[in-house]
Design a protein around this motif. Structure first.
Motif, mmCIF file in Angstrom:
data_model
loop_
_atom_site.group_PDB
_atom_site.id
_atom_site.type_symbol
_atom_site.label_atom_id
_atom_site.label_comp_id
_atom_site.label_asym_id
_atom_site.label_seq_id
_atom_site.Cartn_x
_atom_site.Cartn_y
_atom_site.Cartn_z
ATOM 1 N N VAL A 1 5.737 4.223 0.242
ATOM 2 C CA VAL A 1 5.830 5.259 1.268
ATOM 3 C C VAL A 1 5.717 6.625 0.586
ATOM 4 C CG1 VAL A 1 7.277 6.271 3.074
ATOM 5 C CG2 VAL A 1 7.270 3.800 2.717
ATOM 6 N N VAL A 2 4.735 7.427 1.020
ATOM 7 C CA VAL A 2 4.510 8.751 0.443
ATOM 8 C C VAL A 2 5.138 9.831 1.318
ATOM 9 C CG1 VAL A 2 2.737 10.409 -0.235
ATOM 10 C CG2 VAL A 2 2.379 7.991 -0.654
ATOM 11 N N GLU A 3 4.957 9.712 2.621
ATOM 12 C CA GLU A 3 5.570 10.639 3.575
ATOM 13 C C GLU A 3 6.487 9.846 4.490
ATOM 14 O OE1 GLU A 3 2.670 12.906 5.742
ATOM 15 O OE2 GLU A 3 1.609 13.471 3.905
ATOM 16 N N ALA A 4 7.727 10.291 4.606
ATOM 17 C CA ALA A 4 8.708 9.590 5.433
ATOM 18 C C ALA A 4 8.241 9.521 6.884
ATOM 19 C CB ALA A 4 10.054 10.297 5.351
ATOM 20 N N PRO A 5 8.619 8.471 7.607
ATOM 21 C CA PRO A 5 8.192 8.322 9.000
ATOM 22 C C PRO A 5 8.729 9.441 9.887
ATOM 23 C CG PRO A 5 9.246 6.320 8.201
ATOM 24 C CD PRO A 5 9.419 7.348 7.149
ATOM 25 N N GLN A 6 7.895 9.844 10.827
ATOM 26 C CA GLN A 6 8.296 10.835 11.821
ATOM 27 C C GLN A 6 8.244 10.150 13.186
ATOM 28 O OE1 GLN A 6 5.899 14.316 11.429
ATOM 29 N NE2 GLN A 6 6.635 14.739 9.370
ATOM 30 N N LEU A 7 9.360 10.181 13.876
ATOM 31 C CA LEU A 7 9.469 9.497 15.159
ATOM 32 C C LEU A 7 9.180 10.478 16.290
ATOM 33 C CD1 LEU A 7 10.312 6.735 16.389
ATOM 34 C CD2 LEU A 7 12.592 7.684 16.637
ATOM 35 N N ARG A 8 8.379 10.046 17.232
ATOM 36 C CA ARG A 8 8.106 10.809 18.448
ATOM 37 C C ARG A 8 8.069 9.813 19.601
ATOM 38 N NH1 ARG A 8 2.560 10.322 19.512
ATOM 39 N NH2 ARG A 8 1.372 9.574 17.746
ATOM 40 N N GLN B 1 0.765 4.795 0.205
ATOM 41 C CA GLN B 1 -0.202 4.851 -0.882
ATOM 42 C C GLN B 1 -0.203 3.507 -1.604
ATOM 43 O OE1 GLN B 1 -0.246 8.413 -3.390
ATOM 44 N NE2 GLN B 1 0.087 7.077 -5.138
ATOM 45 N N PHE B 2 -1.396 3.062 -1.998
ATOM 46 C CA PHE B 2 -1.509 1.822 -2.760
ATOM 47 C C PHE B 2 -2.542 2.026 -3.860
ATOM 48 C CE2 PHE B 2 -4.055 1.703 1.035
ATOM 49 C CZ PHE B 2 -5.299 1.257 0.625
ATOM 50 N N PRO B 3 -2.436 1.280 -4.968
ATOM 51 C CA PRO B 3 -3.335 1.494 -6.096
ATOM 52 C C PRO B 3 -4.772 1.104 -5.771
ATOM 53 C CG PRO B 3 -1.845 -0.339 -6.534
ATOM 54 C CD PRO B 3 -1.440 0.258 -5.232
ATOM 55 N N GLY B 4 -5.720 1.716 -6.499
ATOM 56 C CA GLY B 4 -7.126 1.380 -6.339
ATOM 57 C C GLY B 4 -7.427 0.000 -6.892
ATOM 58 N N LEU B 5 -8.641 -0.475 -6.656
ATOM 59 C CA LEU B 5 -9.010 -1.816 -7.100
ATOM 60 C C LEU B 5 -9.084 -1.934 -8.612
ATOM 61 C CD1 LEU B 5 -11.710 -2.715 -4.426
ATOM 62 C CD2 LEU B 5 -9.365 -3.551 -4.595
ATOM 63 N N SER B 6 -9.522 -0.893 -9.282
ATOM 64 C CA SER B 6 -9.564 -0.929 -10.752
ATOM 65 C C SER B 6 -8.685 0.192 -11.297
ATOM 66 C CB SER B 6 -11.006 -0.758 -11.251
ATOM 67 O OG SER B 6 -11.456 0.563 -11.032
ATOM 68 N N SER B 7 -8.447 0.160 -12.591
ATOM 69 C CA SER B 7 -7.576 1.162 -13.194
ATOM 70 C C SER B 7 -8.206 2.556 -13.146
ATOM 71 C CB SER B 7 -7.258 0.781 -14.644
ATOM 72 O OG SER B 7 -8.465 0.656 -15.373
ATOM 73 N N LYS B 8 -9.533 2.634 -13.003
ATOM 74 C CA LYS B 8 -10.218 3.926 -12.924
ATOM 75 C C LYS B 8 -10.113 4.556 -11.540
ATOM 76 C CE LYS B 8 -13.734 1.822 -15.449
ATOM 77 N NZ LYS B 8 -15.150 1.559 -15.577
ATOM 78 N N ASP B 9 -9.916 3.733 -10.523
ATOM 79 C CA ASP B 9 -9.859 4.233 -9.149
ATOM 80 C C ASP B 9 -8.544 4.957 -8.879
ATOM 81 O OD1 ASP B 9 -12.313 3.090 -8.661
ATOM 82 O OD2 ASP B 9 -11.470 1.283 -7.736
ATOM 83 N N ALA B 10 -8.651 6.039 -8.130
ATOM 84 C CA ALA B 10 -7.458 6.781 -7.722
ATOM 85 C C ALA B 10 -6.719 6.001 -6.638
ATOM 86 C CB ALA B 10 -7.863 8.155 -7.196
ATOM 87 N N PRO B 11 -5.414 6.199 -6.509
ATOM 88 C CA PRO B 11 -4.680 5.534 -5.437
ATOM 89 C C PRO B 11 -5.209 5.975 -4.072
ATOM 90 C CG PRO B 11 -3.172 6.534 -7.011
ATOM 91 C CD PRO B 11 -4.541 6.983 -7.371
#
Length: 148
Positions: A10-17, A32-42
């Motif tokens: 979780v990068v940004e906490a949930p906002q309830l509306r 956020q999750f990691p890229g497929l290879s080590s060179k890829d950005a998350p």
């Protein structure tokens, strides 16, 4: 069938509306999750939960929490002011599994869910095997005496 399972942070906490009729809760957050290879950005992804899932996201998810999300993936095409189109990806969550880091082993494990109605999960009933005796001889049946 559109079904997606994703482990993310979780990068940004949930906002309830709430919807316009103030009846249905909706929670939005960014993971956020990691890229497929080590060179890829998350990669980052917008996550939306409706109803009781929205409440759970709001109550239990915090920034930097590890979660496993189950849901449907949706890709929309938006028209930008300059006339170009932009693709926006969104995950509509149906179930959330919270993970915790075991400080002794350093391994992620699923947290036990909190009871919903004030009671813990029911203990499973003990399984007892009842002895059965298999018959080794065929019963004496005279098939000629069967009335029709």
């Amino acid at each position: 069938m559109n079904s997606c399972i994703l482990q993310a942070t979780v990068v940004e906490a949930p906002q309830l509306r709430y919807t316009q009729d103030n009846q249905t809760p909706v929670a939005e957050m960014v993971v956020q999750f990691p890229g497929l290879s080590s060179k890829d950005a998350p990669s980052r992804l917008k996550v939306v939960g409706w109803g009781s899932v929205a409440q759970e996201l709001q109550d239990r998810c915090r920034t930097n929490d590890e979660v496993v999300l189950e849901g449907r993936l949706k890709i929309s095409s938006l028209l930008k002011p300059d006339g170009s189109r932009e693709k926006v990806t969104e995950l509509t969550v149906s179930r959330v599994h919270h993970l915790s880091l075991d400080s002794a082993t350093g391994i992620l494990a699923q947290e036990e869910p909190e009871p919903r109605y004030g009671r813990g999960p029911a203990a499973p009933a003990p399984v007892t095997a009842s002895p059965t005796v298999a018959s080794t001889t065929a019963p004496d049946v005279d098939y000629d005496d069967i009335p029709f």
